[in-house]
Write an enzyme that holds these catalytic residues in place. Structure first.
Site, mmCIF file in Angstrom:
data_model
loop_
_atom_site.group_PDB
_atom_site.id
_atom_site.type_symbol
_atom_site.label_atom_id
_atom_site.label_comp_id
_atom_site.label_asym_id
_atom_site.label_seq_id
_atom_site.Cartn_x
_atom_site.Cartn_y
_atom_site.Cartn_z
ATOM 1 N N LEU A 37 0.972 1.839 39.770
ATOM 2 C CA LEU A 37 1.575 2.338 40.867
ATOM 3 C C LEU A 37 2.826 1.604 41.093
ATOM 4 O O LEU A 37 3.147 0.495 41.026
ATOM 5 C CB LEU A 37 0.752 1.792 42.010
ATOM 6 C CG LEU A 37 -0.386 2.502 42.592
ATOM 7 C CD1 LEU A 37 -0.969 1.883 43.995
ATOM 8 C CD2 LEU A 37 0.030 3.953 43.078
ATOM 9 N N ASP A 38 4.088 2.419 41.366
ATOM 10 C CA ASP A 38 5.264 1.973 41.397
ATOM 11 C C ASP A 38 5.523 0.969 42.615
ATOM 12 O O ASP A 38 4.579 1.267 43.703
ATOM 13 C CB ASP A 38 6.329 3.206 41.821
ATOM 14 C CG ASP A 38 6.416 3.940 40.403
ATOM 15 O OD1 ASP A 38 6.157 3.552 39.390
ATOM 16 O OD2 ASP A 38 6.976 5.130 40.933
ATOM 17 N N PRO A 39 6.315 -0.001 42.624
ATOM 18 C CA PRO A 39 6.556 -0.820 43.731
ATOM 19 C C PRO A 39 6.684 -0.357 45.194
ATOM 20 O O PRO A 39 6.363 -0.804 46.367
ATOM 21 C CB PRO A 39 7.966 -1.494 43.485
ATOM 22 C CG PRO A 39 8.159 -1.432 41.859
ATOM 23 C CD PRO A 39 7.274 -0.016 41.625
ATOM 24 N N MET A 40 7.315 1.244 45.185
ATOM 25 C CA MET A 40 7.524 1.727 46.449
ATOM 26 C C MET A 40 6.156 2.266 47.026
ATOM 27 O O MET A 40 5.775 2.166 48.264
ATOM 28 C CB MET A 40 8.048 2.991 46.244
ATOM 29 C CG MET A 40 8.769 3.963 47.605
ATOM 30 S SD MET A 40 9.415 5.417 47.083
ATOM 31 C CE MET A 40 9.663 6.076 48.742
ATOM 32 N N ALA A 41 5.269 2.409 46.260
ATOM 33 C CA ALA A 41 3.852 3.076 46.483
ATOM 34 C C ALA A 41 2.805 1.936 47.092
ATOM 35 O O ALA A 41 3.081 0.595 46.859
ATOM 36 C CB ALA A 41 3.228 3.710 45.623
#
Length: 300
Positions: A37-41
């Site tokens: 999962l990307d940091p934003m997610a």
């Protein structure tokens, strides 16, 4: 600890950050995750502990679900709100226009991977090239969207929210940008929450901050057994002698094993000892007349 613990990842953490936190919390060095999962997610991030890390190549990675927020009227180099604005649009999109376009993005579609992605191109990851200011041609890739629903859209603010169920390799930020483009505008993803992965939902997840504060004994009680990862596969119980043979890598005679009816060539089964202990996965090989070892999960 051996098994699965499902974490609700907070924003700002990479998947590897979560693994590092849980290594300390669990006192377990051997930890992996089932999908980045990307940091934003935020949202569902199943972690595999101990012998469960052996399951990662065998997991069905197609059943991922998300809720994604988007904004229309501009684009960025990352296709989300963390990036640099590259263009703007004055087109006003209506809710009806979005609803009319959604069927175009349901089923098997082609996506162009964003430059800020981990896809390889000529031996380099695209994000490495993007950080150097280099943009290259990317081949479109097939992905499958099994559900795409517009949950909300504010026509005044040009902001909305989507529910997405999709296959592995789907870029939700690209989906938001492509949907906006199909409506004659520009758009980016503004938030992303994974609501389901590897068969687990938000109800199964422990917030990371809560998990890191739990006493280790209580944390161990949150760890699910390894075989929950394979509940869709049929179960077979074997004798004590067969269990010992299977645990040592030996195949089992199909004639002497209570393999469920209707099992076909190549089918995978969960194999259990007489005491109910999960031994691992077997694969049916009719030509050899055996249930062969696919993967063992020794927990001692």
């Amino acid at each position: 600890m051996n098994g699965v613990i499902v974490i609700d990842k907070p924003q700002g953490f990479t998947s590897f950050d979560v693994v590092a936190v849980m290594r300390r919390a669990c006192g377990q060095k051997k930890i992996g995750h089932t999908g980045t999962l990307d940091p934003m997610a935020t949202g569902v991030l199943p972690l595999l502990l101990g012998c469960a890390t052996r399951a990662e190549p065998l997991l069905d990675d197609s059943g991922k679900e998300y809720e994604a927020s988007f904004r229309l009227g501009f684009s960025t180099d990352t296709e989300d709100t963390t990036g640099r604005v590259t263009a703007q649009s004055g087109v006003r999109v209506t809710r009806e226009e979005i609803l009319n376009r959604i069927p175009e993005f349901t089923g098997e579609i082609l996506q162009t991977p964003p430059m800020y992605s981990a896809v390889h191109k000529d031996g380099k990851r695209l994000y490495e090239l993007a950080r150097q200011g280099v943009e290259v041609e990317r081949e479109k890739r097939p992905v499958t969207i099994t559900r795409l629903e517009l949950l909300a859209f504010d026509e005044e603010r040009q902001e909305g929210r989507l529910a997405v169920a999709c296959s592995k390799g789907t870029y939700i930020r690209t989906l938001c940008a492509d949907l906006a483009s199909s409506c004659g505008s520009l758009g980016v993803m503004s938030a992303l929450r994974r609501t389901r992965a590897a068969g687990f939902g938000l109800d199964d997840a422990v917030p990371l901050e809560q998990a890191r504060e739990l006493p280790r004994e209580e944390l161990a009680r949150r760890v699910l057994p390894v075989d929950v990862l394979f509940q869709a596969r049929p179960r077979v119980s074997v004798s004590a002698a067969q269990a010992a043979r299977f645990a040592n890598g030996g195949g089992l005679s199909l004639q002497r094993t209570s393999v469920p009816k209707g099992i076909t060539d190549g089918a995978e089964l969960r194999v259990y000892a007489p005491d109910g202990k999960f031994l691992g996965l077997g694969r049916v090989d009719p030509a050899a007349g055996e249930l062969r070892v696919l993967r063992l999960f020794p927990q001692d």
